[in-house]
Design an enzyme around this catalytic site. Sequence first.
Site, PDB file in Angstrom:
ATOM      1  N   GLU A 118       0.952  -1.297   0.246  1.00 15.55           N
ATOM      2  CA  GLU A 118      -0.617  -0.142  -0.224  1.00 15.55           C
ATOM      3  C   GLU A 118       0.954   1.897   0.046  1.00 15.55           C
ATOM      4  O   GLU A 118       0.453   2.574  -0.269  1.00 15.55           O
ATOM      5  CB  GLU A 118      -1.495   0.142   1.482  1.00 15.55           C
ATOM      6  CG  GLU A 118      -1.979   0.867   1.099  1.00 15.55           C
ATOM      7  CD  GLU A 118      -3.057   0.252   2.194  1.00 15.55           C
ATOM      8  OE1 GLU A 118      -4.333   0.173   1.814  1.00 15.55           O
ATOM      9  OE2 GLU A 118      -3.191   0.950   2.882  1.00 15.55           O
ATOM     10  N   GLU A 173       1.992   1.514  -3.273  1.00 15.81           N
ATOM     11  CA  GLU A 173       0.682   1.970  -4.055  1.00 15.81           C
ATOM     12  C   GLU A 173       1.037   3.513  -4.034  1.00 15.81           C
ATOM     13  O   GLU A 173       0.349   4.646  -5.541  1.00 15.81           O
ATOM     14  CB  GLU A 173      -0.374   1.288  -4.060  1.00 15.81           C
ATOM     15  CG  GLU A 173      -1.599   1.820  -4.494  1.00 15.81           C
ATOM     16  CD  GLU A 173      -2.911   1.474  -4.298  1.00 15.81           C
ATOM     17  OE1 GLU A 173      -2.567  -0.062  -3.540  1.00 15.81           O
ATOM     18  OE2 GLU A 173      -3.738   1.376  -5.419  1.00 15.81           O
ATOM     19  N   CYS A 178      -8.391  -2.260   4.115  1.00 16.33           N
ATOM     20  CA  CYS A 178      -8.321  -3.189   4.603  1.00 16.33           C
ATOM     21  C   CYS A 178      -9.519  -3.524   5.362  1.00 16.33           C
ATOM     22  O   CYS A 178      -9.282  -5.023   6.560  1.00 16.33           O
ATOM     23  CB  CYS A 178      -7.421  -2.823   6.016  1.00 16.33           C
ATOM     24  SG  CYS A 178      -5.698  -2.228   5.689  1.00 16.33           S
ATOM     25  N   SER A 228      -6.881   1.619  -2.425  1.00 20.50           N
ATOM     26  CA  SER A 228      -6.643   0.777  -2.872  1.00 20.50           C
ATOM     27  C   SER A 228      -6.818  -0.357  -3.287  1.00 20.50           C
ATOM     28  O   SER A 228      -7.573  -0.572  -2.762  1.00 20.50           O
ATOM     29  CB  SER A 228      -5.001   0.999  -1.420  1.00 20.50           C
ATOM     30  OG  SER A 228      -4.389  -0.306  -1.595  1.00 20.50           O
ATOM     31  N   LYS A 244     -15.327  -9.830   7.741  1.00 22.11           N
ATOM     32  CA  LYS A 244     -14.517 -10.594   7.251  1.00 22.11           C
ATOM     33  C   LYS A 244     -15.282 -11.864   6.947  1.00 22.11           C
ATOM     34  O   LYS A 244     -14.784 -12.496   5.719  1.00 22.11           O
ATOM     35  CB  LYS A 244     -13.639 -11.235   8.559  1.00 22.11           C
ATOM     36  CG  LYS A 244     -12.671  -9.457   8.749  1.00 22.11           C
ATOM     37  CD  LYS A 244     -11.425  -9.779   7.561  1.00 22.11           C
ATOM     38  CE  LYS A 244     -10.847  -8.388   7.965  1.00 22.11           C
ATOM     39  NZ  LYS A 244     -10.031  -8.087   7.158  1.00 22.11           N
ATOM     40  N   GLU A 251     -16.227 -11.357   3.354  1.00 23.28           N
ATOM     41  CA  GLU A 251     -15.116 -10.929   2.985  1.00 23.28           C
ATOM     42  C   GLU A 251     -14.418 -12.054   1.761  1.00 23.28           C
ATOM     43  O   GLU A 251     -14.358 -12.632   0.523  1.00 23.28           O
ATOM     44  CB  GLU A 251     -14.487 -10.361   3.321  1.00 23.28           C
ATOM     45  CG  GLU A 251     -13.028  -9.359   2.616  1.00 23.28           C
ATOM     46  CD  GLU A 251     -11.503  -8.877   3.360  1.00 23.28           C
ATOM     47  OE1 GLU A 251     -11.608  -9.775   4.881  1.00 23.28           O
ATOM     48  OE2 GLU A 251     -11.206  -7.946   2.530  1.00 23.28           O
ATOM     49  N   GLU A 272     -13.258 -12.841  -5.840  1.00 24.43           N
ATOM     50  CA  GLU A 272     -12.283 -12.167  -6.100  1.00 24.43           C
ATOM     51  C   GLU A 272     -11.239 -12.537  -4.787  1.00 24.43           C
ATOM     52  O   GLU A 272      -9.986 -12.752  -4.762  1.00 24.43           O
ATOM     53  CB  GLU A 272     -12.126 -10.938  -5.841  1.00 24.43           C
ATOM     54  CG  GLU A 272     -13.435  -9.788  -6.351  1.00 24.43           C
ATOM     55  CD  GLU A 272     -14.165  -9.265  -5.801  1.00 24.43           C
ATOM     56  OE1 GLU A 272     -15.336 -10.592  -6.404  1.00 24.43           O
ATOM     57  OE2 GLU A 272     -14.829  -9.455  -4.610  1.00 24.43           O
ATOM     58  N   CYS A 302     -10.444  -1.367  14.466  1.00 23.98           N
ATOM     59  CA  CYS A 302     -10.693  -3.328  14.556  1.00 23.98           C
ATOM     60  C   CYS A 302     -11.200  -3.704  15.659  1.00 23.98           C
ATOM     61  O   CYS A 302     -11.719  -4.601  16.094  1.00 23.98           O
ATOM     62  CB  CYS A 302      -9.812  -4.096  13.869  1.00 23.98           C
ATOM     63  SG  CYS A 302      -9.239  -3.437  11.856  1.00 23.98           S
TER      64      CYS A 302
END
Lengths: 170, 589
Positions: free
Chosen positions: B291, B294, B311, B331, B370, B373, B378, B515
Site C-alpha cells: 500500500e 501504491e 483493509c 487502494s 470478514k 469478505e 475475487e 478493529c
Amino acid sequence: MNACSTAPTLSTETDKQIDRVIEEYKDEPSPLLEILNEVQHIFGYLSDDMLIAISEKLSIPTSQVYGVATFYSLLSTRPKGKHIIRVCESAPCHVMGSESVLRAVKDELGIDLGETTPDGLFTLESTSCLGICSVGPAMMVNDRVFGNLTREKVRLILRRYAKDKEASVS
Amino acid sequence: MAAVQLKPEQEVAMATLTIDGHSVTVPEGTTVLEAAKKVGITIPTLCHHPDLPPQGICRLCVVEVEGSFLLQTACTYPVKDGMKVRTNSPLVRESRRTTVELMLARGDHNCPTCPRNQNCELQTVAESLGIREIPFQVLRHPRPKDMSSASIVRDPEKCILCRRCVAVCQEVQGVGILFPVGRGFATEITTPLDRNLSEVACVNCGQCVLVCPVGAIYEKDDTNRVWEALADPSKVVIVQTAPAVRVSIGEELGLPPGSITTGKLVSALREMGFDKVFDTDFTADLTIIEEGHELLQRMKTGGTLPMLTSCSPGWIKFIEHYYPELLDHVSTCKSPQQMFGALAKTYYAQKAGIDPKDIYSVSVMPCTAKKFECTREEMCGESGPDVDVVLTTRELGRMIRQMGLDFANLPESDYDDPFGISTGAGVIFGATGGVMEAALRTVYEVVTGKTLPSIDFHPVRGLEAIKEADVDLDGVKVKVAVAHGLSNAKVLLEQIKRGESDYHFIEIMCCPGGCIGGGGQPIPTTMETRAKRIRATYEADRSLPLRKSHENPAIKKLYSEFLKEPLGEKSHELLHTTYRRRPLFQQRI
C-alpha cells in the site's frame, strides 16, 4: 447521499407522477407522510418500487420510508380491492353489535380481516372510531359511512357494490 | 459519549436533589440515571446504552419524582434543583416487574439455547427483579430467523424492540438498514421492505450485534465447520489471528478489558489442534509495503488521490453500495486477512510441500464483515477460497470454553514460521489510526532513506472522530486523515465528492475505534472498553523489537524468494483486487 441508483422498475409515467407529488409537498415541515398519503391516493397502494423511488428522491433511508408506510393503518404496502370496507371496532359500536356486522361481512365475502376477495373487488379491514357513535354499529365503504347496521343491511350494501363494478354507488 | 456533554469554559448551573434520601449535586440537565450513579444507585435499563442517545422506550428505568403524577424514565428525565426521586418504591418495583413480564410474554426467550445465555441484559434484569413466572399468556410471533447473511443472523422472536440497533446503524454508521416496522403488537425491527439481510445494503459491520441487549442479532456461528476440519486427518488446518484479537480474547474469557494475551492465544490454538498457528500481523506488514508503494506510485504518476485504505471489509462494502463513484480512490490492496489467505495456498503450500487443496485456512478476526469478505469471488484462488472460514473473537472464546481450557493459566508460546514474524506496525492495524501510522513509518524511510527521528505519530492516534496530520518527507508534504465509524467516513467522502479534499492518504476503518471495536468482539464493547483495548495495542507495539514493516526479515525473504518486488506481477496476481458497484437492493429473480 447520492447513493447508487437501484433503477426501480417504475414506468416513466408513474415516476413523473411521484415527482409531481414530491414537488407539491417538499416544503412541508414533514413531507414524507403527506407524500406517501398522496401517492397512495393516486395508485391505491404503495409498491416496493414506489417506496424505493420516494426514498431516493427524498434521500431518506428506505428502511425509514417503509417503517412509516407500515405504521399508519390508512397506508398500505399491498394492493387492495376496488372497494375497501372498514368496520368500526371501537367500544360504542361493539356494544351495539359490531361483531355481528363484521361476521356478516365475512360471511358475505368469504374473506377474513386484512384479506381481499379473489376477484379483487373488496378488501376487509377494521377501523377505530368513525365519530358517529350515535348510529352504531357503523362501517365505511371507501369514503362513505353507513350506520345503524344489521346483518341484512350489510348484505344489501355489499351486493349493491358488487353489482356496480364501476364503483359509482350513489 | 456520556449523556451530558459540557464545554469546560461554560458556566453551568448546579442542581441539588435527593435520590432515595441521598443528597447529590450535579450540573443541571444531568439525567436522573446519571445522578443516581453518583450516589451508587444503579437503575436498571434496557434501551439505554452508554454510547447512544437516550431513548426512554423500554420503561424499565422508571422512578417516582415527587410532585409528578406519572412515573418518569430516569434515562431521559433531567434533574432540577430540590427534586426528590425514589428509585425503589413498591410502585416502581411493580412497574418494572410488569414491564419485564410483558417482554418475556412476547416471543421466544428460552435462555439455554440462546446465543447470549449468561451475557444477556434481559436475563440479568429478570433475575434481579426475581421474576419466577410469567403471569401473562405468552404470545409467539412466529417469524423465521434470517440466516441469509454470511455474517449476521437476526432472530426477531428474541427482539425486545429497544431500538439500539436502529440507533447505531443510523447514527453511528450512517447506514440505516434497520428500522421499526408496523405498529402495536405487530411491531418489528426489520430491514427496508422486510427483505433478507443479504439482499439489502447491510455492510455486515456487526455494530448492531454489539449493542443488542439480547440474542436477537448475533454472528453466524461457524465453530462447527472448524471443529469438523480439525477432526479431519486429511486436512492441514492452519490459522491466522488478527492484530485486535490478542487484546480482546482474554476479555472474552473473563480477563479484564485491555489484557494482552498473544502467547496464551497461540497456546490455546495449538491445544485445539491447529497444525500451524500464524499471525495476520505478518500480512499487515506486507499490506504496508504494497500500500505504501501504491501511494508513492499514485503520487508520482498523477494517480487518483486521496487514496483510501482497503483493509476493512465493512467499509469496502459500504463504499461499493453508497459511494461507488469513488471506488477509484480505494487502494487495490487486499486486506491482510486475504493477502494471508492467498499466500497460504501458494507460497506456503510450495514451501511446505503441501497440496493447496489439502490446506484448510481458518482466520480469527474481531470482525463479522470478514465472514462475508472471504466469500467474495475475487477472494478465490485455483484451489478454492483463499480463506475457508472466519471465526470472530467471540466464537473462538466459545470453542476455548468448550475445550475446557484454563486460558488465564496457559503458557505463552510463539507463532509458527514463516508467517509468525511481525512488527509493531502490524500490531497497531487493530486501532483507528494504526494503518496510517504503520504506513507513515515505512513510507517516510523508503522516500527519505533516513531513519525516523520519532516513530510515534501521536496526531493519528485516539478516539477523536476525524484526525489529520501533515508529514514532511524531505520536502514532499503529505497530508493524511483518519476516520473511524462510517458516519465519520461519510464526512471525508462528501469532501472528496465536492472536490474539496486536499489529502493524499485517508485511513478508514468501519467500526468505532477501529478493529478493536469490531462487530466480532466481546460483548459489551463500549467506548470505555475500546479505549482500554487501544491502550493495550500500543503497549504491545512498544514491547516488540521491530516496529516498522519494512524491517520485518520474513517480509524481506518473501520478496526475495517469491514476490520479487512490491507491486510486481506476483503481487498483482495474489495481493491486489478489484471492487464493484453494488445496488441498494438485490434484484429478485
